[in-house]
Design an enzyme around this catalytic site. Structure first.
Site, PDB file in Angstrom:
ATOM      1  N   HIS A  34      23.808  -6.518  71.865  1.00 54.48           N
ATOM      2  CA  HIS A  34      23.858  -7.494  70.781  1.00 54.48           C
ATOM      3  C   HIS A  34      24.520  -8.752  71.315  1.00 54.48           C
ATOM      4  CE1 HIS A  34      28.042  -6.363  70.523  1.00 54.48           C
ATOM      5  NE2 HIS A  34      27.735  -5.115  70.212  1.00 54.48           N
ATOM      6  N   HIS A  37      27.544  -8.567  73.674  1.00 58.20           N
ATOM      7  CA  HIS A  37      27.276  -8.305  75.096  1.00 58.20           C
ATOM      8  C   HIS A  37      26.675  -9.543  75.769  1.00 58.20           C
ATOM      9  CE1 HIS A  37      26.541  -4.175  73.223  1.00 58.20           C
ATOM     10  NE2 HIS A  37      27.511  -3.918  74.074  1.00 58.20           N
ATOM     11  N   LYS A 149      36.818  -6.920  71.153  1.00 56.34           N
ATOM     12  CA  LYS A 149      36.708  -6.010  70.005  1.00 56.34           C
ATOM     13  C   LYS A 149      37.238  -4.624  70.373  1.00 56.34           C
ATOM     14  CE  LYS A 149      33.468  -3.698  68.508  1.00 56.34           C
ATOM     15  NZ  LYS A 149      32.961  -2.513  68.012  1.00 56.34           N
ATOM     16  N   SER A 185      28.649  -4.766  66.546  1.00 56.93           N
ATOM     17  CA  SER A 185      28.824  -3.463  67.171  1.00 56.93           C
ATOM     18  C   SER A 185      27.465  -2.781  67.195  1.00 56.93           C
ATOM     19  CB  SER A 185      29.792  -2.609  66.339  1.00 56.93           C
ATOM     20  OG  SER A 185      29.634  -1.246  66.659  1.00 56.93           O
TER      21      SER A 185
END
Ligand code: PAF
Length: 285
Positions: A34, A37, A149, A185
């Site tokens: 996503h 990344h 995160k 996520s």
């Protein structure tokens, strides 16, 4: 862009790149890419001559009851996305290549791996530390990129790198969020429409903590209570843990210090889906 499946080939490609004087950046992922990344890949692209993204759903970091079998896997899609960020190589080994028959060696980063996520997911960080160590040995990157995160993961990997004098610099990228504040996520795809709406509660609770802190509140108990109240008011949310800790050993702090960075972190279930989020007060991890 080339996709490499064998560790032996990745080792020899990386060795040749080093011999040619290239600066290598590694972005370790479990796929299901996503924007979080992809932002790390863009950061790596800016800092390095060669960008390698690994895509490997690491079995040793999943507990028996977790979602290993169902974890989203789509290498073709991941490769297309990585290509848009000018990634040079995707390293996508098979589980047998990473953990061949007779595999026996694991890395344990004491204390850090037992707290917070580690308490909720026993064995998880042993798997993370082991696979990251192995990826570093295979790719031998100059820089490795991780998202904030997963703050505990970052703290643990930095500790491992320091303790084992590993020749790699860890770069931490910011948490990328949806417009309504939900942290990106790979597990967000599991949420139903109602759960997706409810999931903004993590961000709302953390922002409440931040604003109380900026208003002068330093007592962890009161900050935790304020966040807990917000989460408990959301019927679809079930709090797993909520903590205010230092960023070295993840020790709970009773008063947020004025000078050192402090991690505020939580995990919340929506049905079977477990989401994590955090903020750092007073600095960075
Ligand atoms: O953050 C992740 O996706 C994984 O924990 C990592 C670092 C790729 C190791 O499997």
């Amino acid at each position: 862009m080339e996709i490499i499946n064998r560790a032996t080939r990745m080792v020899s490609v990386a060795r040749d790149l080093r011999a040619d004087g290239k600066i290598i950046g590694l972005v370790p992922t479990m796929g299901a890419l996503h924007e979080g990344h992809l932002a790390l890949m863009s950061q790596a692209r800016e800092m390095c001559d060669t960008v390698i993204a690994s895509v490997f759903v690491n079995p040793t970091q999943f507990a028996a009851h977790e979602d290993l079998a169902h974890y989203p896997r789509d290498l073709a899609r991941d490769a297309e996305l990585a290509f848009t960020r000018n990634v040079d190589y995707i390293f996508a080994p098979t589980p047998d290549d990473v953990y061949p028959n007779g595999y026996k060696t694991y890395i344990n980063v004491e204390t850090i791996s037992e707290r917070l996520e580690g308490a909720a997911r026993p064995g998880h960080f042993r798997g993370v530390a082991t696979v990251v160590n192995k990826l570093f040995n295979i790719v031998h990157p100059h820089f490795a990129f991780f998202g904030r995160k997963d703050a505990q993961q970052v703290i643990l990997i930095k500790r491992m790198v320091k303790d084992l004098v590993m020749d790699v610099e860890i770069v931490v990228g910011p948490t990328v969020r949806e417009e309504d504040g939900l942290a990106l996520s790979s597990r967000n795809v599991y949420l139903s429409t109602d759960e997706r709406k409810a999931a903004t509660v993590l961000r709302r609770a953390l922002e409440k903590c931040r604003s109380l802190y900026h208003g002068g509140e330093r007592d962890s108990g009161r900050l935790l209570n304020a966040m807990r109240a917000i989460i408990e008011a959301e019927p679809l949310a079930r709090l797993d843990y909520l903590a205010i800790t230092d960023t070295t050993n993840l020790e709970a702090v009773t008063t947020v210090p004025y000078v050192s960075p402090t991690l505020v972190s939580m995990a919340v279930f929506f049905g079977k889906t477990r989401l994590i989020d955090n903020i750092v007060l007073n600095g960075e991890i």
